[in-house]
Design an enzyme around this catalytic site. Structure first.
Site, short mmCIF file in Angstrom:
data_model
loop_
_atom_site.label_atom_id
_atom_site.label_comp_id
_atom_site.label_asym_id
_atom_site.label_seq_id
_atom_site.Cartn_x
_atom_site.Cartn_y
_atom_site.Cartn_z
N GLY A 88 0.82 -1.20 0.00
CA GLY A 88 0.00 0.00 0.00
C GLY A 88 0.85 1.25 0.00
N THR A 89 0.23 2.38 0.26
CA THR A 89 0.94 3.65 0.25
C THR A 89 2.02 3.69 1.32
OG1 THR A 89 -1.11 4.71 -0.51
CG2 THR A 89 0.64 6.15 0.27
N ALA A 90 1.68 3.23 2.54
CA ALA A 90 2.64 3.27 3.65
C ALA A 90 3.87 2.42 3.36
CB ALA A 90 1.96 2.82 4.94
N SER A 110 0.81 -9.29 0.63
CA SER A 110 -0.01 -10.29 -0.05
C SER A 110 -1.10 -9.59 -0.84
CB SER A 110 -0.66 -11.24 0.97
OG SER A 110 -1.58 -12.10 0.32
N ILE A 128 -4.72 -9.38 0.53
CA ILE A 128 -5.11 -8.41 1.56
C ILE A 128 -5.30 -7.05 0.89
CG2 ILE A 128 -4.44 -7.22 3.68
CD1 ILE A 128 -2.84 -9.67 4.44
N LYS A 170 -4.40 20.23 -6.26
CA LYS A 170 -5.19 20.65 -5.09
C LYS A 170 -4.63 21.97 -4.56
CE LYS A 170 -6.33 19.41 -0.35
NZ LYS A 170 -6.14 18.45 0.76
N THR A 209 -4.10 14.67 6.05
CA THR A 209 -2.80 14.46 6.68
C THR A 209 -2.34 13.01 6.68
OG1 THR A 209 -3.94 14.36 8.83
CG2 THR A 209 -2.96 16.48 8.19
N ILE A 268 -1.43 10.68 4.37
CA ILE A 268 -0.22 10.34 3.61
C ILE A 268 0.97 11.14 4.13
CG2 ILE A 268 0.85 10.49 1.32
CD1 ILE A 268 -1.85 9.65 0.15
#
Length: 500
Positions: A16-18, A41, A44, A80, A344, A346
């Site tokens: 994911g991003t993290a 995985s 998930i 943005k 906040t 990310i």
């Protein structure tokens, strides 16, 4: 010494991003000195609703050497300039929290003191007439302004597809040498003496060893909580929303260069424009809405065709008591959760990894390093928490029990102190390392209805005529570029073709 061995290998649990921000940034900055293996995985899923960002993400992308045009194209990103808050102060009211600098401050005298003396702050809508970001957001305009004059600087961030961003960073990281291992964790092996994590055993039987582990396993916190039992500080008495429903919809014909945050009777709705779709969601309190009521509110307040069914996300606002414990560091949702009201999520990932780089325990993990990391993390979370509470607590809404509760609740002393200083005569002091500058606190306080009773006496050093003429000039300077800029969509169409 908590871990006396040099750190030669970092294992990241979760993508994911993290996970992929952690992998990309650590590998880019530490190079061959440290091996990095990421375990994830595909079975998930990720939460994947963090599609709005704040300007520091440009620093992250710049450090990584990412081409902005390519990034915009690959992640379906848009620009943005601000967040538009609707119905927060009262039903039908709106204001902006933009990334721009309002007006032009003088030595020892912030701009809003001059505006207050001239009577312009009493009509709150006047404040944003001196903000280029606001003017361009309202006009749907954007371009990179090339000027050395900071008065027409226009800071910006992005809206992007978080899933596409993670994929983009995965390809980037693997090119740098990050090893990705597919698999589910069956067992966590700990040192019998110290309790530190030594290895992850996957269901396939593969054993992944490491010296330092980064837990990006989401709300579950497989390492930081399930294994090390660090505990969680619950802030739901201040931030009562504990659920969200998210749904993608077709894009608008015109792409707004801002996020919308629309308050309802027990929560708020986001609208985030991307190049290929819109992100929509409702953050709400399950004590005030049933899931069906929340779904009905969300689906009746989207204005383009839904592309999927709403996805439910449950959360508890707060933070891990120790975001670094033994040889495990929690990043992203594993470290805590603050609702995405100010985009906040990310940034907290980025900040956690940057903090780790600064304190990287090359020759071994010491108590001093861990304590400093946790101290900085705690302060950062608390400062953002206070800023979010401000939106809920300072309101004129009494139309629902939720808002009456928000108005009446006890707030942290740190926030009460900030509000009192501003109410008295507009004083704004930025706490050390606070993510939000004085300009952010100004916009939200005024937007939520706090108008200072007085102004700073330095505003009396100039005549009222001089102040009024200065305000007139600043307003004209701010407004001048708007008509010359292309629309947001025209900018994206042209810019995304670059950097191929």
């Amino acid at each position: 010494m908590l871990h006396s061995q040099p750190i030669r290998k970092v294992v990241i649990l979760g993508g994911g991003t993290a996970g992929w921000i952690s992998a990309a940034l650590l590998k880019k900055l530490l190079g061959e000195a440290v091996a990095i293996e990421l375990v994830e995985s595909e079975t998930i899923g990720t939460v994947g609703v963090g599609e709005a960002t704040i300007p520091p993400i440009q620093v992250l992308n710049s450090v990584l050497g990412i081409n902005e045009a390519e990034f915009l194209r690959e992640t379906k990103a848009t620009i943005k300039l601000a967040i538009r808050f609707e119905n927060w102060k009262q039903q039908g009211h709106q204001y902006y929290h933009s990334f721009g600098a309002i007006g032009k401050s003088m030595a020892f005298c912030h701009f809003h003191h001059l505006l207050k003396r001239a009577g312009g702050l009493d009509d709150e809508s006047q404040l944003w007439q001196y903000d280029l970001n606001y003017l361009c957001a309202e006009a749907g305009k954007f371009a990179k302004i090339k000027s050395k004059d900071p008065i027409i600087d226009m800071p910006y961030a992005y809206h992007f597809d978080a899933g596409l961003y993670a994929q983009y960073l995965r390809k980037f990281s693997e090119k740098l040498g990050v090893v990705r291992t597919e698999g589910l964790v069956e067992q966590v092996v700990q040192c019998q003496q110290s309790g530190s994590v030594q290895a992850l055993v996957l269901k396939s039987g593969q054993k992944v060893t490491g010296d330092l582990f980064i837990d990006c396993s989401g709300f579950k916190g497989l390492l930081i909580q399930d294994t090390l039992r660090t505990g969680y500080e619950d802030w739901s008495h201040w931030l009562q929303c504990d659920s969200a429903l998210a749904v993608p919809t077709e894009r608008h014909e015109k792409t707004a260069p801002y996020t919308r945050s629309i308050a309802h009777s027990a929560g708020w709705q986001w609208r985030i424009p991307l190049q290929h779709r819109n992100g929509n969601g409702l953050v709400y309190s399950s004590s005030h809405y049933s899931q069906q009521e929340a779904a009905d509110i969300l689906m009746s307040n989207i204005d383009t065709k839904p592309l999927a069914d709403p996805k439910l996300i449950r959360f508890q606002t707060g933070r891990r008591y120790q975001q670094w414990h033994k040889n495990v560091i929690a990043v992203g949702l594993a470290s805590g959760f603050l609702e995405p009201l100010e985009s906040t999520s990310i940034h907290l990932i980025q900040s956690a990894v940057v903090r780790l780089v600064h304190l990287f325990p090359h020759q071994g993990i010491t108590t001093d390093i861990v304590d400093e990391y946790n101290k900085q993390s705690k302060v950062e979370f608390e400062q953002i928490r206070d800023f979010l509470i401000l939106h809920y607590h300072v309101t004129e809404r009494t139309d629902s029990q939720f808002w009456r509760d928000m108005r009446a609740m006890e707030i942290p002393d740190s926030l009460r102190h900030k509000i009192a200083l501003f109410q008295e005569n507009g004083r704004l002091f930025r706490d050390q390392n606070d993510l939000f500058l004085e300009n952010s606190w100004l916009q939200v306080m005024v937007g939520q209805g706090i108008i200072p009773k007085d102004y700073h006496p330095t505003a009396n050093s100039m005549s009222l005529e001089y102040i009024e003429e200065t305000l007139k000039k600043i307003k004209a300077i701010k407004a001048d570029p708007v008509s010359k800029l292309p629309s947001h969509d025209e900018f994206l169409a042209h810019y995304c073709k670059l950097g191929k």
